[in-house]
Design an enzyme around this catalytic site. Structure first.
Site, PDB file in Angstrom:
ATOM      1  N   HIS A   1       0.812  -1.213   0.000  1.00 30.19           N
ATOM      2  CA  HIS A   1       0.000   0.000   0.000  1.00 30.19           C
ATOM      3  C   HIS A   1       0.856   1.278   0.000  1.00 30.19           C
ATOM      4  CE1 HIS A   1      -3.520  -2.475   0.980  1.00 30.19           C
ATOM      5  NE2 HIS A   1      -2.866  -2.982   2.003  1.00 30.19           N
TER       6      HIS A   1
HETATM    7  O1  RIB Z   1      -5.134   0.080   4.615  1.00 31.41           O
HETATM    8  C1  RIB Z   1      -3.744   0.037   4.414  1.00 31.41           C
HETATM    9  C2  RIB Z   1      -3.058   1.046   5.270  1.00 31.41           C
HETATM   10  O2  RIB Z   1      -3.293   0.733   6.640  1.00 31.41           O
HETATM   11  C3  RIB Z   1      -1.518   1.048   5.113  1.00 31.41           C
HETATM   12  O3  RIB Z   1      -1.040   2.343   5.313  1.00 31.41           O
HETATM   13  C4  RIB Z   1      -1.062   0.143   6.217  1.00 31.41           C
HETATM   14  O4  RIB Z   1       0.254   0.481   6.687  1.00 31.41           O
HETATM   15  C5  RIB Z   1      -2.055   0.466   7.290  1.00 31.41           C
HETATM   16  O5  RIB Z   1      -1.626   1.645   7.942  1.00 31.41           O
END
Ligand code: RIB
Ligand code: CA
Length: 303
Positions: free
Chosen positions: A232
């Site tokens: 992500h």
């Molecule tokens: O939904 C994904 C996000 O939530 C990413 O930033 C992961 O590190 C968590 O913080």
């Protein structure tokens, strides 16, 4: 090179994003926030990242809890230490004395991007204290939200869900925002093939990251029965440093605060049969995942 201030909640993918950012950009500072794990742990993990990089990037501790709601964590994904329980290297680094939100307010120049990789509590706190701040930064590149489904709930993505009031404040602030939501980040996946590739890289960074990503694959297998995981947070870094890898679309995005089933949802106006609401966000819709993955792997070959 683009100049970034990273606001994050390390977190496995935050760590990968921090290592990547130091390879492809000029990182002026790291601010930590409560998110995947409590803020004292996210701060420890950010300091560990600078030790791994042998970098003098300053780390500032930010908000310990959301603006209005109770803290939400995701240790079930990232482990109680936020990094999958990987062995740590000893070091004597400490966060700066200055508060993270003060640093966010005081440091940026109009060339600096805020790359927000966790709940938006720090960024919203800066905006609430000085709304004109959004005109003194280049923009906000955030990992958060989704134009489709959620992860922590059927409709909400974790970073927005963990502090919806903060996310609403940021999306309504008039800041120049680019959003890498789950619709985008799930295009950049790591698998066992990625692990094999990393095992062939003889570097301290790769040797640290490999077991951490393996833990993430193990957790995904336990949680949803599949051994692949989205990278992500690196997406929000690359959206600043390598925009040509993305397709963006200007959309109206607002955060649901009251819905019983939809609190924390990013409501993105994608209608084609009606005039859309005034767009306020550059929403990333596609990424060249192969090139992005190569950039992430390449950043682990040496500090
Ligand atoms: O939904 C994904 C996000 O939530 C990413 O930033 C992961 O590190 C968590 O913080
Ligand atoms: Ca994160």
């Amino acid at each position: 090179m683009e100049s970034l201030i990273i606001d994050c909640d390390p977190g496995v993918d935050d760590m990968v994003a921090i290592l990547l950012a130091h390879h492809v950009a000029n990182v002026k500072g790291i601010v930590t926030v409560s998110g995947n794990v409590p803020v004292d742990t996210t701060t420890k993990n950010a300091l560990l990242a600078t030790e791994l990089l042998q970098s003098d990037t300053p780390v500032y501790q930010g908000s310990a809890q959301p603006l209005e709601s109770e803290p939400v964590h995701s240790a079930h994904v990232h482990g109680s230490d936020g990094l999958g329980g990987v062995p740590r290297i000893e070091h004597r680094r400490r966060p700066k004395a200055k508060d993270g939100v003060d640093f966010l307010l005081e440091e940026p120049t109009p060339d600096d991007w805020i790359v927000a990789l966790g709940p938006l509590t720090n960024v919203a706190s800066a905006i609430r204290r000085d709304p004109s701040w959004v005109n003194r930064i280049r923009g906000i590149s955030l990992m958060g939200g989704s134009t489709t489904v959620g992860n922590i709930t059927p409709t909400a993505e974790f970073n927005v869900y963990a502090d919806p009031e903060a996310a609403a404040c940021v999306f309504e602030s008039g800041a120049s925002i680019q959003m890498c939501g789950l619709n985008l980040t799930h295009q950049l996946l790591i698998t066992d093939e990625t692990i094999k590739e990393l095992q062939g890289i003889d570097s301290d960074l790769a040797q640290f990251v490999t077991p951490m990503l393996n833990f993430l694959l193990y957790r995904m297998e336990a949680l949803v029965g599949r051994r692949y995981a989205a990278m992500h947070d690196p997406c929000a870094v690359l959206a600043v440093t390598h925009p040509a890898l993305f397709n963006f679309e200007k959309q109206s995005v607002h955060v649901e605060l009251c819905g019983t089933l939809t609190r924390g949802m990013t409501v993105c106006d994608q209608r084609t049969t009606r005039r859309r609401e005034q767009p306020n966000v550059q929403v990333a819709l596609e990424i060249d995942a192969e090139t992005a993955r190569s950039l992430v792997i390449g950043s682990l070959k040496s500090p």
